[in-house]
Design a protein around this motif. Structure first.
Motif, short mmCIF file in Angstrom:
data_model
loop_
_atom_site.label_atom_id
_atom_site.label_comp_id
_atom_site.label_asym_id
_atom_site.label_seq_id
_atom_site.Cartn_x
_atom_site.Cartn_y
_atom_site.Cartn_z
N GLN A 179 78.93 22.73 24.38
CA GLN A 179 78.62 23.96 25.31
C GLN A 179 77.94 25.02 24.44
O GLN A 179 78.04 24.92 23.33
N ASP A 180 77.45 25.94 25.00
CA ASP A 180 76.62 26.86 24.42
C ASP A 180 77.52 27.95 23.63
O ASP A 180 76.91 28.63 22.73
N TYR A 181 79.01 28.40 24.12
CA TYR A 181 79.54 29.10 23.45
C TYR A 181 81.13 28.86 23.51
O TYR A 181 81.21 27.59 23.98
N LEU A 182 81.81 29.59 22.78
CA LEU A 182 83.14 28.91 22.28
C LEU A 182 84.04 28.23 23.42
O LEU A 182 84.91 27.37 23.53
N PHE A 183 83.91 28.98 24.79
CA PHE A 183 84.48 28.77 25.80
C PHE A 183 83.85 28.27 27.22
O PHE A 183 84.29 28.39 28.23
N GLY A 184 82.74 28.00 26.80
CA GLY A 184 81.71 27.53 27.86
C GLY A 184 80.33 27.86 27.86
O GLY A 184 79.79 28.22 27.01
N ALA A 185 80.00 28.36 29.26
CA ALA A 185 78.31 28.60 29.35
C ALA A 185 77.99 29.96 29.03
O ALA A 185 76.76 30.53 29.12
N GLN A 186 78.96 30.96 28.97
CA GLN A 186 78.82 32.49 28.73
C GLN A 186 79.76 32.93 27.57
O GLN A 186 80.61 32.27 27.40
N PRO A 187 79.11 33.87 26.67
CA PRO A 187 80.04 34.43 25.68
C PRO A 187 81.01 35.29 26.10
O PRO A 187 80.72 36.06 27.16
N CYS A 188 82.14 35.30 25.35
CA CYS A 188 83.27 36.16 25.72
C CYS A 188 83.76 36.92 24.54
O CYS A 188 83.25 36.65 23.31
N VAL A 189 84.98 37.38 24.52
CA VAL A 189 85.38 38.20 23.26
C VAL A 189 85.39 37.34 22.09
O VAL A 189 85.12 37.87 21.00
N ALA A 190 85.84 36.06 22.21
CA ALA A 190 86.04 35.12 20.93
C ALA A 190 84.58 34.94 20.42
O ALA A 190 84.70 34.94 19.08
N ASP A 191 83.41 34.93 21.19
CA ASP A 191 82.19 34.68 20.49
C ASP A 191 81.88 35.78 19.54
O ASP A 191 81.43 35.65 18.32
N PHE A 192 82.04 37.01 20.07
CA PHE A 192 81.54 38.41 19.28
C PHE A 192 82.49 38.37 18.20
O PHE A 192 82.12 38.91 16.98
#
Length: 311
Positions: free
Chosen positions: A168-181
């Motif tokens: 997957q592209d980001y830590l929790f799926g297809a879109q970035p969330c607070v964890a990614d930042f």
């Protein structure tokens, strides 16, 4: 809505976390550069003592700590969300881990001799000594992790991030969330400020690809602002109305009491003021300053202590 004013400096990792969220949400903002080390008289005129970077200002409301700033930006611009409903709790937990565990290990790795040489290239010996003394004071005497220990820890954490990114592209799926930042900003420092040490990412290509996706988010639309202009804006504004939910008492301290709020570990400079709100998630102090006027200074509950001020 008042202008969003971010008090920060370009090489601050935590500021990069917020700059990217501003870009992700396509928010326009004003940029006030603050010193890397104390004293920070223009910033503390707003905060009353809090000195960590960044600080968000909306008129006469001042928001401290990136965890709270994230919540404020989400309220202002709910779309695209950084707290998807299905993973909100897990994303917050990973973000807190990134800020409190990943960040210090990454920075201890970054500040080994090869990294220090790049961060302070061209700086005077006095500048380096001032920075070291400032950060030592912020740690309150606590020892920094040794470079060898930090290297091993950082590698382990990068493998865990790579596991989360698998498929997957980001830590929790297809879109970035607070964890990614939150997870990105200490890695950003390694890549951008200490590139001599960036080979640590070679063993985790999933992390390298994710970092490239995060970088292109950018910082949105911003314009420069002076500290004096920000202080004038605060002085001429009125703090926003407090929410209806203003009091959850965990300390037997009534609203209207003079209190002191401080971070519970790193950067413990206190802020004193009148407690005017204590919600489930934040504290708000009313303060008056000759330069900033009447302001409300907001802190998250998590990571901060509340005590009565000494008489």
């Amino acid at each position: 809505m008042s202008d969003l004013i971010l008090h920060h400096y370009p090489v601050s990792p935590f500021a990069e976390k917020i700059r990217l969220i501003l870009g992700h949400k396509q928010l326009a903002w004003k940029s006030v550069f603050i010193p890397m080390v104390m004293p920070k008289p223009d910033l503390t005129a707003l905060t009353g003592g809090y000195r960590k970077t960044p600080v968000l200002q909306l008129g006469a409301d001042v928001y401290c700590d990136t965890a709270l700033i994230c919540d404020v930006l989400e309220h202002i611009a709910p779309t695209p969300t950084i707290y998807p409903e299905a993973i909100k709790g897990a994303a917050r937990i990973v973000a807190q881990w990134a800020d409190s565990a990943l960040f210090p290990s990454a920075m201890a790795y970054n500040f080994q001799p090869a990294g220090v040489a790049q961060v302070f290239a061209g700086a005077s010996a006095d500048t380096v000594q001032a920075f070291v003394a400032d950060r030592t004071a912020m740690r309150g005497g606590a020892a920094r992790m040794a470079a060898a220990d930090a290297t091993g820890t950082y590698k382990s954490y990068l493998r865990r991030l790579a596991n989360m990114l698998h498929g997957q592209d980001y830590l929790f799926g297809a879109q970035p969330c607070v964890a990614d930042f939150a997870a990105y900003h200490p890695l950003w420092f390694t890549q951008e400020r200490t590139p001599a040490l960036a080979g640590i990412f070679d063993a985790t290509p999933e992390v390298k690809s994710w970092m490239a996706r995060m970088k292109v988010i950018g910082h949105g639309s911003f314009s420069p602002c002076t500290a004096e202009e920000a202080l004038r804006l605060a002085h001429s504004a009125t703090p926003a109305a407090l929410p209806g939910e203003v009091f959850q008492d965990e300390h037997d301290i009534a609203l209207g009491t003079r209190v002191v709020i401080a971070a519970d570990n790193f950067g413990q400079e206190p802020t004193e003021g009148e407690l005017v709100a204590a919600t489930r998630t934040r504290y708000t102090l009313r303060r008056t300053d000759d330069r900033a006027g009447n302001v409300h200074v907001h802190f998250p509950r998590v990571g901060f202590t509340l005590k009565k001020a000494l008489a």
